[in-house]
Design a protein around this motif. Structure first.
Motif, PDB file in Angstrom:
ATOM      1  N   ASP A 119      87.773  50.632  98.983  1.00 17.67           N
ATOM      2  CA  ASP A 119      86.003  51.665  99.019  1.00 17.67           C
ATOM      3  C   ASP A 119      85.313  50.942 100.276  1.00 17.67           C
ATOM      4  O   ASP A 119      83.719  51.153  99.812  1.00 17.67           O
ATOM      5  CB  ASP A 119      85.836  52.641  97.734  1.00 17.67           C
ATOM      6  CG  ASP A 119      86.706  52.740  97.073  1.00 17.67           C
ATOM      7  OD1 ASP A 119      87.736  53.883  98.223  1.00 17.67           O
ATOM      8  OD2 ASP A 119      87.013  52.114  95.753  1.00 17.67           O
ATOM      9  N   ARG A 120      85.539  50.426 101.652  1.00 14.66           N
ATOM     10  CA  ARG A 120      84.505  50.120 102.169  1.00 14.66           C
ATOM     11  C   ARG A 120      84.216  50.386 102.926  1.00 14.66           C
ATOM     12  O   ARG A 120      85.112  50.791 103.366  1.00 14.66           O
ATOM     13  CB  ARG A 120      85.119  47.972 101.631  1.00 14.66           C
ATOM     14  CG  ARG A 120      85.060  47.157 101.078  1.00 14.66           C
ATOM     15  CD  ARG A 120      83.924  46.613 100.800  1.00 14.66           C
ATOM     16  NE  ARG A 120      83.699  45.914  99.730  1.00 14.66           N
ATOM     17  CZ  ARG A 120      82.225  45.692  98.557  1.00 14.66           C
ATOM     18  NH1 ARG A 120      81.370  45.183  99.440  1.00 14.66           N
ATOM     19  NH2 ARG A 120      81.906  44.885  97.756  1.00 14.66           N
ATOM     20  N   ASP A 121      83.239  49.932 104.320  1.00 16.13           N
ATOM     21  CA  ASP A 121      83.214  50.496 104.845  1.00 16.13           C
ATOM     22  C   ASP A 121      83.860  49.519 105.882  1.00 16.13           C
ATOM     23  O   ASP A 121      82.875  48.544 106.504  1.00 16.13           O
ATOM     24  CB  ASP A 121      81.739  50.778 105.661  1.00 16.13           C
ATOM     25  CG  ASP A 121      81.374  51.789 104.721  1.00 16.13           C
ATOM     26  OD1 ASP A 121      81.803  51.714 103.730  1.00 16.13           O
ATOM     27  OD2 ASP A 121      80.339  51.788 103.903  1.00 16.13           O
ATOM     28  N   SER A 123      85.390  47.501 109.984  1.00 13.98           N
ATOM     29  CA  SER A 123      85.751  47.641 111.328  1.00 13.98           C
ATOM     30  C   SER A 123      86.704  46.119 111.442  1.00 13.98           C
ATOM     31  O   SER A 123      87.445  46.090 111.051  1.00 13.98           O
ATOM     32  CB  SER A 123      84.291  47.272 111.771  1.00 13.98           C
ATOM     33  OG  SER A 123      83.817  47.345 112.854  1.00 13.98           O
ATOM     34  N   PRO A 147      81.542  50.847 111.207  1.00 16.65           N
ATOM     35  CA  PRO A 147      82.437  51.100 110.393  1.00 16.65           C
ATOM     36  C   PRO A 147      82.957  52.210 110.272  1.00 16.65           C
ATOM     37  O   PRO A 147      82.784  53.214 110.763  1.00 16.65           O
ATOM     38  CB  PRO A 147      81.902  51.644 109.163  1.00 16.65           C
ATOM     39  CG  PRO A 147      80.538  51.729 109.503  1.00 16.65           C
ATOM     40  CD  PRO A 147      80.194  50.769 110.219  1.00 16.65           C
ATOM     41  N   VAL A 150      88.626  52.316 106.613  1.00 19.30           N
ATOM     42  CA  VAL A 150      88.487  52.928 104.564  1.00 19.30           C
ATOM     43  C   VAL A 150      90.216  52.687 104.236  1.00 19.30           C
ATOM     44  O   VAL A 150      91.250  52.725 104.786  1.00 19.30           O
ATOM     45  CB  VAL A 150      87.448  53.351 104.257  1.00 19.30           C
ATOM     46  CG1 VAL A 150      88.086  55.060 104.867  1.00 19.30           C
ATOM     47  CG2 VAL A 150      86.665  53.610 102.927  1.00 19.30           C
ATOM     48  N   ASP A 215      84.654  43.814 106.358  1.00 20.85           N
ATOM     49  CA  ASP A 215      83.539  44.846 105.640  1.00 20.85           C
ATOM     50  C   ASP A 215      82.330  44.522 106.477  1.00 20.85           C
ATOM     51  O   ASP A 215      82.141  43.180 106.297  1.00 20.85           O
ATOM     52  CB  ASP A 215      82.856  43.937 104.702  1.00 20.85           C
ATOM     53  CG  ASP A 215      82.296  44.955 103.932  1.00 20.85           C
ATOM     54  OD1 ASP A 215      82.136  45.644 103.900  1.00 20.85           O
ATOM     55  OD2 ASP A 215      81.991  44.295 102.446  1.00 20.85           O
ATOM     56  N   THR A 216      81.666  45.627 106.982  1.00 18.31           N
ATOM     57  CA  THR A 216      80.928  45.579 107.930  1.00 18.31           C
ATOM     58  C   THR A 216      78.988  45.501 107.134  1.00 18.31           C
ATOM     59  O   THR A 216      78.618  45.203 107.606  1.00 18.31           O
ATOM     60  CB  THR A 216      80.958  46.739 108.821  1.00 18.31           C
ATOM     61  OG1 THR A 216      80.063  47.641 106.713  1.00 18.31           O
ATOM     62  CG2 THR A 216      81.638  47.219 109.450  1.00 18.31           C
ATOM     63  N   GLN A 217      78.990  45.493 105.321  1.00 17.63           N
ATOM     64  CA  GLN A 217      78.142  45.325 104.665  1.00 17.63           C
ATOM     65  C   GLN A 217      77.594  43.448 105.244  1.00 17.63           C
ATOM     66  O   GLN A 217      77.892  42.533 105.532  1.00 17.63           O
ATOM     67  CB  GLN A 217      78.571  45.337 103.028  1.00 17.63           C
ATOM     68  CG  GLN A 217      77.063  44.931 102.382  1.00 17.63           C
ATOM     69  CD  GLN A 217      77.549  45.200 101.096  1.00 17.63           C
ATOM     70  OE1 GLN A 217      78.160  45.442 100.684  1.00 17.63           O
ATOM     71  NE2 GLN A 217      76.355  45.014 100.059  1.00 17.63           N
TER      72      GLN A 217
END
Ligand code: ZN
Length: 427
Positions: A119-121, A123, A147, A150, A215-217
């Motif tokens: 459940d991560r956006d 890349s 992103p 997934v 992860d793009t966060q």
């Protein structure tokens, strides 16, 4: 936010792979006046000179030569860290098309904590080898940045036991979803399109690639007092950044060195890993005469910097009751009777003393006697070089998660101690 924290966050975000981390560190060194010495060329060095080299684009050694002192009598102050982090890596023939969904198969690199990857956006980034229009073999870094993938969790309604016993099958649970549709999808076409978006427009054939998910966060300072830094790859890009900052800030009359190796998370046995000959070969070229080099090493110390496990308030029983490092209470000296860490009383005394000189706190860690102990590049490099070594690191939570957590204060404390180490005349 301080310049230091801003730059740290920028480095973490811009370094989704060891290749990007190495390129970014090289750029900082270049800007600071360090000269790049390619391994394939003859090296000319002079007293007071500042240099760096890279191997495989994923490992880096930077060093300064003393202005007046002789290396064989003053030695090198060395800091080591690693550029790689556990992650998911796209397979060589990754395309899957199932139930209308375009997916990519992935391999697991290193000891990934897998649950947080759902459940991560996500890349993708890495490096690509291709043929250009003139038929030449070229290589380029790639980073999709946005992103594009997934791994959705399975709903709890379809797995009522999920919170009690959901084990993750690495082969079947992890293929990432890119999109949907009936038409075929081709990963190499995706790479070609992304290279074109990055300005590389003469790709005629993608030959090979090493591409990982991330992860793009972006990294962030979090907590009521913003006392924590949350990011992917804190293990161990945090130590790479701290080591580099200390090196660049130290205006040292001594010989100093920073080594950042790839492949620590998979055992360090590679051409560019700590068990490979890279550092040894740099030292041989720095001081070709074996007797002089042996004397230099006898006067040298290596601080291997890699994050430590902070004691988690919800799982305090996983630590020895007297050795539970707290976040923001100082860097941790890592000790293990069985040489999983290279620290001994002499080298840890040096580190503790350096911290005391600036009134800075230091903690110590030994793993519970009934649990296995991790390791780092410290013991491996110590065994390769025969140099006095110690293992230290910033305490963190969630090691090998897709989002790790460390204390802001510890980052600046370790930087200050390493800066002092680089300039100290006595080791
Ligand atoms: Zn590590």
């Amino acid at each position: 936010m301080s310049d230091f924290l801003q730059q740290l966050q920028g480095f973490l975000a811009a370094s989704p792979t060891p290749y990007h981390a190495t390129a970014n560190m090289a750029q900082s060194l270049q800007r600071a006046g360090y000269t790049f010495l390619p391994e394939s060329e003859a090296w000319q060095m002079q007293a007071g000179g500042r240099y760096y080299t890279t191997r495989n684009g994923s490992s880096l050694v930077a060093w300064t030569l003393p202005k007046t002192a002789a290396l064989e009598t003053s030695g090198l102050r060395m800091v080591g860290a690693h550029t790689d982090s556990p992650c998911l890596k796209v397979k060589p023939k990754p395309e899957l098309h199932r139930n209308d969904y375009h997916q990519l198969g992935v391999e697991v690199y290193g000891g990934v904590l897998l649950n947080p990857w759902f459940d991560r956006d996500l890349s993708m980034a890495g490096r690509v080898s291709y043929l250009n229009a003139a038929g030449q073999r070229c290589q380029n870094l790639i980073d999709f940045q946005r992103p594009i993938a997934v791994i959705p969790s399975l709903a709890i309604h379809l797995d009522r036991e999920a919170n009690k016993n959901r084990a993750i099958n690495e082969q079947t649970y992890l293929p990432v979803i890119l999109g949907q549709g009936a038409e075929a999808h081709d990963f190499k076409q995706m790479l070609t399109a992304q290279l074109a978006a990055q300005g590389v427009t003469d790709v005629t054939d993608i030959l090979e690639y090493e591409v990982v998910l991330y992860d793009t966060q972006p990294p962030a300072c979090i907590g009521m007092d913003q006392a924590f830094i949350a990011s992917a790859r804190l293990d161990n890009l945090l130590s790479c950044f701290i080591g580099l900052t200390a090196l660049l800030e130290a205006d040292s009359d001594m010989g100093t060195l920073l080594v950042c190796n790839d492949h620590e998370e998979v055992g360090s046995m590679s051409a560019s890993g700590a068990q490979g000959p890279m550092l040894k070969q740099v030292l041989e070229r720095m001081l070709p005469e074996p007797e002089a080099r042996a004397r230099m090493l006898a006067h040298s110390v290596l601080i291997s910097a890699d994050n430590a496990h902070g004691i988690h308030p919800n799982f305090a029983d996983r630590h020895d009751e007297n050795h539970g490092p707290l976040l923001n209470a100082g860097p941790v000296i890592k000790i293990n009777a069985n040489q999983r860490y290279a620290t001994n009383s002499e080298t840890s005394a040096l580190f503790r003393h350096l911290a005391q000189l600036d009134g800075l706190p230091v903690q110590s860690f030994v793993v519970r006697s009934d649990m296995g102990c991790g390791s780092t590049i410290g013991p491996i490099t110590a065994a390769e070089l025969g140099v006095r070594t110690l293992d230290v690191g910033v305490p963190q939570f969630a090691m090998h998660s897709i989002r790790e957590l460390a204390g802001v204060e510890d980052c600046t404390t370790l930087t200050t101690i390493l800066r002092r180490f680089y300039t100290t005349t006595e080791v």
